[in-house]
Motif scaffolding. Structure first.
Motif, PDB file in Angstrom:
ATOM      1  N   TYR B 241       0.844  -1.205   0.000  1.00 23.72           N
ATOM      2  CA  TYR B 241       0.000   0.000   0.000  1.00 23.72           C
ATOM      3  C   TYR B 241       0.879   1.255   0.000  1.00 23.72           C
ATOM      4  CZ  TYR B 241      -4.296  -2.633   1.289  1.00 23.72           C
ATOM      5  OH  TYR B 241      -5.371  -3.464   1.319  1.00 23.72           O
ATOM      6  N   TYR B 242       1.886   1.228   0.854  1.00 26.71           N
ATOM      7  CA  TYR B 242       2.794   2.370   0.961  1.00 26.71           C
ATOM      8  C   TYR B 242       3.502   2.636  -0.374  1.00 26.71           C
ATOM      9  CZ  TYR B 242       7.283   4.627   1.937  1.00 26.71           C
ATOM     10  OH  TYR B 242       8.381   5.438   1.888  1.00 26.71           O
ATOM     11  N   ARG B 243       4.053   1.596  -0.958  1.00 30.11           N
ATOM     12  CA  ARG B 243       4.782   1.744  -2.228  1.00 30.11           C
ATOM     13  C   ARG B 243       3.864   2.282  -3.320  1.00 30.11           C
ATOM     14  NH1 ARG B 243       5.386  -1.497  -6.667  1.00 30.11           N
ATOM     15  NH2 ARG B 243       7.215  -0.996  -7.931  1.00 30.11           N
ATOM     16  N   ASP B 244       2.622   1.766  -3.356  1.00 30.27           N
ATOM     17  CA  ASP B 244       1.665   2.232  -4.367  1.00 30.27           C
ATOM     18  C   ASP B 244       1.356   3.727  -4.201  1.00 30.27           C
ATOM     19  OD1 ASP B 244       1.534  -0.279  -5.441  1.00 30.27           O
ATOM     20  OD2 ASP B 244      -0.389  -0.813  -4.525  1.00 30.27           O
ATOM     21  N   SER B 245       1.526   4.222  -2.955  1.00 29.96           N
ATOM     22  CA  SER B 245       1.165   5.617  -2.689  1.00 29.96           C
ATOM     23  C   SER B 245       2.284   6.595  -3.073  1.00 29.96           C
ATOM     24  CB  SER B 245       0.844   5.791  -1.194  1.00 29.96           C
ATOM     25  OG  SER B 245       2.053   5.809  -0.437  1.00 29.96           O
ATOM     26  N   LEU B 246       3.456   6.068  -3.388  1.00 28.01           N
ATOM     27  CA  LEU B 246       4.606   6.946  -3.645  1.00 28.01           C
ATOM     28  C   LEU B 246       4.531   7.593  -5.026  1.00 28.01           C
ATOM     29  CD1 LEU B 246       7.499   4.678  -2.270  1.00 28.01           C
ATOM     30  CD2 LEU B 246       6.477   6.669  -1.146  1.00 28.01           C
ATOM     31  N   THR B 247       5.175   8.748  -5.154  1.00 22.68           N
ATOM     32  CA  THR B 247       5.329   9.353  -6.481  1.00 22.68           C
ATOM     33  C   THR B 247       6.303   8.497  -7.285  1.00 22.68           C
ATOM     34  OG1 THR B 247       7.244  10.635  -5.816  1.00 22.68           O
ATOM     35  CG2 THR B 247       5.073  11.671  -5.504  1.00 22.68           C
ATOM     36  N   ALA B 252      10.868   4.854  -7.403  1.00 23.73           N
ATOM     37  CA  ALA B 252      12.098   4.362  -8.034  1.00 23.73           C
ATOM     38  C   ALA B 252      13.215   4.283  -6.999  1.00 23.73           C
ATOM     39  CB  ALA B 252      12.498   5.267  -9.191  1.00 23.73           C
ATOM     40  N   ASP B 253      13.270   5.302  -6.140  1.00 22.14           N
ATOM     41  CA  ASP B 253      14.279   5.321  -5.089  1.00 22.14           C
ATOM     42  C   ASP B 253      14.058   4.177  -4.090  1.00 22.14           C
ATOM     43  OD1 ASP B 253      16.478   6.412  -3.728  1.00 22.14           O
ATOM     44  OD2 ASP B 253      15.122   7.447  -2.316  1.00 22.14           O
ATOM     45  N   PHE B 254      12.789   4.011  -3.684  1.00 24.89           N
ATOM     46  CA  PHE B 254      12.452   2.932  -2.752  1.00 24.89           C
ATOM     47  C   PHE B 254      12.804   1.578  -3.366  1.00 24.89           C
ATOM     48  CE2 PHE B 254       9.461  -0.342  -1.350  1.00 24.89           C
ATOM     49  CZ  PHE B 254       9.592  -0.273   0.025  1.00 24.89           C
ATOM     50  N   ASP B 255      12.372   1.365  -4.617  1.00 24.85           N
ATOM     51  CA  ASP B 255      12.611   0.073  -5.280  1.00 24.85           C
ATOM     52  C   ASP B 255      14.098  -0.253  -5.344  1.00 24.85           C
ATOM     53  OD1 ASP B 255       9.928  -0.115  -5.597  1.00 24.85           O
ATOM     54  OD2 ASP B 255       9.897   0.068  -7.780  1.00 24.85           O
ATOM     55  N   GLN B 257      16.517   0.629  -3.415  1.00 24.72           N
ATOM     56  CA  GLN B 257      17.071   0.196  -2.126  1.00 24.72           C
ATOM     57  C   GLN B 257      16.451  -1.127  -1.645  1.00 24.72           C
ATOM     58  OE1 GLN B 257      17.608   3.175   0.943  1.00 24.72           O
ATOM     59  NE2 GLN B 257      17.569   4.849  -0.540  1.00 24.72           N
ATOM     60  N   PHE B 258      15.131  -1.242  -1.841  1.00 24.38           N
ATOM     61  CA  PHE B 258      14.406  -2.424  -1.349  1.00 24.38           C
ATOM     62  C   PHE B 258      14.879  -3.695  -2.056  1.00 24.38           C
ATOM     63  CE2 PHE B 258      10.695  -5.312  -1.489  1.00 24.38           C
ATOM     64  CZ  PHE B 258      10.310  -5.347  -0.157  1.00 24.38           C
ATOM     65  N   THR B 259      15.032  -3.614  -3.378  1.00 25.99           N
ATOM     66  CA  THR B 259      15.387  -4.817  -4.135  1.00 25.99           C
ATOM     67  C   THR B 259      16.854  -5.208  -3.936  1.00 25.99           C
ATOM     68  OG1 THR B 259      15.841  -3.477  -6.097  1.00 25.99           O
ATOM     69  CG2 THR B 259      13.636  -4.434  -5.916  1.00 25.99           C
ATOM     70  N   GLN B 260      17.660  -4.258  -3.448  1.00 29.63           N
ATOM     71  CA  GLN B 260      19.046  -4.574  -3.112  1.00 29.63           C
ATOM     72  C   GLN B 260      19.166  -5.122  -1.695  1.00 29.63           C
ATOM     73  OE1 GLN B 260      22.122  -3.853  -4.960  1.00 29.63           O
ATOM     74  NE2 GLN B 260      20.655  -3.846  -6.642  1.00 29.63           N
ATOM     75  N   GLY B 261      18.064  -5.073  -0.948  1.00 34.76           N
ATOM     76  CA  GLY B 261      18.130  -5.469   0.455  1.00 34.76           C
ATOM     77  C   GLY B 261      18.966  -4.502   1.276  1.00 34.76           C
ATOM     78  N   LYS B 262      19.071  -3.256   0.773  1.00 36.51           N
ATOM     79  CA  LYS B 262      19.906  -2.275   1.485  1.00 36.51           C
ATOM     80  C   LYS B 262      19.127  -0.989   1.751  1.00 36.51           C
ATOM     81  CE  LYS B 262      24.306  -3.849  -0.411  1.00 36.51           C
ATOM     82  NZ  LYS B 262      25.198  -3.689  -1.554  1.00 36.51           N
ATOM     83  N   LEU B 263      17.981  -1.145   2.422  1.00 36.15           N
ATOM     84  CA  LEU B 263      17.178   0.026   2.738  1.00 36.15           C
ATOM     85  C   LEU B 263      17.925   0.854   3.790  1.00 36.15           C
ATOM     86  CD1 LEU B 263      14.304   0.264   1.449  1.00 36.15           C
ATOM     87  CD2 LEU B 263      13.396  -0.148   3.723  1.00 36.15           C
ATOM     88  N   SER B 264      18.169   2.140   3.488  1.00 35.43           N
ATOM     89  CA  SER B 264      18.883   2.977   4.463  1.00 35.43           C
ATOM     90  C   SER B 264      18.010   3.149   5.702  1.00 35.43           C
ATOM     91  CB  SER B 264      19.185   4.344   3.848  1.00 35.43           C
ATOM     92  OG  SER B 264      17.987   5.077   3.698  1.00 35.43           O
ATOM     93  N   ASP B 265      18.665   3.420   6.829  1.00 35.04           N
ATOM     94  CA  ASP B 265      17.909   3.632   8.064  1.00 35.04           C
ATOM     95  C   ASP B 265      16.939   4.798   7.906  1.00 35.04           C
ATOM     96  OD1 ASP B 265      19.059   1.511   9.302  1.00 35.04           O
ATOM     97  OD2 ASP B 265      20.585   2.679  10.378  1.00 35.04           O
ATOM     98  N   ALA B 266      17.398   5.807   7.192  1.00 32.80           N
ATOM     99  CA  ALA B 266      16.545   6.990   7.012  1.00 32.80           C
ATOM    100  C   ALA B 266      15.280   6.637   6.228  1.00 32.80           C
ATOM    101  CB  ALA B 266      17.328   8.090   6.286  1.00 32.80           C
ATOM    102  N   LEU B 267      15.459   5.922   5.109  1.00 35.48           N
ATOM    103  CA  LEU B 267      14.289   5.570   4.293  1.00 35.48           C
ATOM    104  C   LEU B 267      13.392   4.582   5.048  1.00 35.48           C
ATOM    105  CD1 LEU B 267      12.645   5.787   1.761  1.00 35.48           C
ATOM    106  CD2 LEU B 267      14.170   4.163   0.629  1.00 35.48           C
TER     107      LEU B 267
END
Lengths: 329, 329
Positions: B241-247, B252-255, B257-267
């Motif tokens: 739901y959250y991802r669908d709500s993004l611009t 693109a930024d979320f994807d 990091q997410f697909t690399q398994g390296k989501l920053s603490d900030a994100l």
């Protein structure tokens, strides 16, 4: 001649076993099929299904769904191989890369679980709780045998009886269950059923002992470097005979290296040569013969049909086996 | 009030479930008992045995060996937890160290195998092939679900339907089998049996969806840091739901990091806050409610006995659950 009849019968049964195995693979969840196919396709002579079929026929059952039942044993066997190769971190299995070197380890472990479950489902389909019970007991015994083997690795402090108990669990119980399930399927009497188990377990123990002897055969004959069990810290029967033959000083030296899992190449080579020169491998085969004699004794209480002769030939095959490989048949 | 009745009944059943579990543990090979006891003793409220018992009673079966049958489900569940924790390399399980951090990994894997086998043997003892078939199907579905989950990890390319299929396999099928086995044990009609499965699977899906929502609850409430699924690359429903709500840019930024398994603490922190602020976790719970409504619909076709009210209370328990933890009940 005898081996010719056995090979002819195996050649007749193999296509039907393969067809049943294909049907069984199609019941597996899509996600695990590649791993399961990899391990099932790399197998050898389908000893366990073949024994189940021979016992069913020997005890008078002619129905053809024995083929489906029989492959449940190959599935259990394959499941243990998948988990074993992960546990041992083995890179090869019968000359092909191990499943977990091609597929993720996690998928490999879960595929083993799915094979166990599919094997159970297959057996349950036969609607005979005795079959399900025999199958589950064999699975438990195999696990227990493997754990017992792991916990006595790199140790010189266990008795021969303990060693026989380990190989009974890890190898012989499943072979015993193959024979027993053939007998149950044939609605055999309790005596016949017990004789079938006795035959299978004795053959299984002998099979493993011959394997242990073959670990010291020449690499040209077996395709595998000799003495693997020495390096892996497994006090198999030929190694036990060898160790018992050492002087106190030599034994202390051997024990120090063996229990550390750091046998030097020199000591390894010396051990292999001594085992060959003193015939500790031959003596191990002779010890296996005592189990094969027990197997034949149990077999001879069963009906005098064609399959009885073939099962006797199976014991000769086990006795005379030249190629290394626990899972060759 | 409703929860009081449910808790009272659970308190009455738990000692009998524990006694049956102890009997089952004693059938395990000696070598695997410490690991098996470690995982079985660390369990929660025995949801699966409890459901099997409630369905057996609801459908009119009063016999007491239901307790023995019911613990086969806990054994299967425990086996999957042992293998899961090895696969995920998880260090903790319900606040206690994972088995494989105390015992060797090899022993842990083999103990899982032995639990599966002992569970099968236990079910086989009941002499009803339908029970064995339901049990094996649940095992296969659970494995397949876990593999499917692993293969869609760190991916944003799967549909909601696919996600529901994954959690149906990894969580709901076993809960469905618990209800079904209670019904089979009670010799229920086919319609009753189907309704029992429908109830269990719908409750199981809702249970997992609520779990996914709870991953974003406050650590003070759940005892676990929020957002674990973000870091583990699991595109659960609130994250979807959250991802669908993004611009487009933010997505693109979320994807990346997410697909690399390296989501920053900030994100990660920003995602958690957005999920809470926009109520994507609450929306996930509302989606779970649609499954609970299906569960109640199936339940209402079954006899109007005390247990029907208790099973309705189970759906409320699932809906209102506050504590994190897939395995809390």
């Amino acid at each position: 001649m005898a081996q010719f009849l056995l090979k002819t019968r195996l050649a007749l049964e193999l296509p039907k076993i393969s067809a049943a195995l294909e049907r069984a693979e199609n019941t597996l969840p899509q996600e695990v099929r590649p791993v399961c196919h990899h391990i099932l396709a790399s197998q050898g002579k389908r000893l366990r299904p073949f024994l189940a079929i021979l016992f069913a026929r020997l005890l008078g059952q002619k129905k053809d769904d024995i083929y489906d039942l029989s492959v449940s044993l190959e599935m259990l066997h394959a499941a243990t191989l998948l988990h074993d190769d992960v546990l041992d971190n083995a890179s090869q299995r019968r000359g092909k890369p191990s499943a977990h070197t091609i597929y993720p380890v996690t998928t490999t472990i879960l595929s083993g679980d799915a094979l166990l479950a599919a094997g159970n489902a297959l057996v349950a389909r036969f609607g005979n709780p005795d079959l399900s019970a025999a199958y589950s007991r064999a699975t438990m015994a195999t696990c227990a045998g493997e754990i017992a083997e792991l916990s006595s690795q790199y140790s010189v402090d266990n008795t021969l009886d303990h060693y026989i108990a380990i190989i009974t669990g890890k190898t012989a119980k499943l072979i015993g269950a193959a024979c027993e399930m053939g007998a149950i399927y044939a609605h055999a009497s309790n005596d016949e059923r017990r004789a079938s188990v006795r035959f299978g377990e004795a053959v299984g123990i002998a099979f493993q002992l011959v394997d242990d002897a073959l670990d010291f055969a020449k690499e040209e004959e077996t395709g595998k470097p000799a003495g693997g069990d020495l390096k892996e810290g497994k006090l198999t029967l030929p190694i036990r005979y060898y160790r018992d033959s050492l002087t106190e000083n030599d034994r202390a030296d051997f024990d120090a290296q063996f229990t550390q899992g750091k046998l030097s190449d020199a000591l390894c080579q010396k051990s292999i040569e001594s085992i060959r020169a003193n015939g500790w491998d031959t003596k191990t085969r002779a010890y296996a013969d005592t189990y094969l004699a027990q197997a034949i004794e149990a077999l001879m209480t069963l009906p005098d049909r064609e399959e009885r002769g073939l099962l006797r030939d199976v014991t000769h095959f086990v006795r005379d086996r030249k190629k290394w490989g626990h899972h060759a048949l």
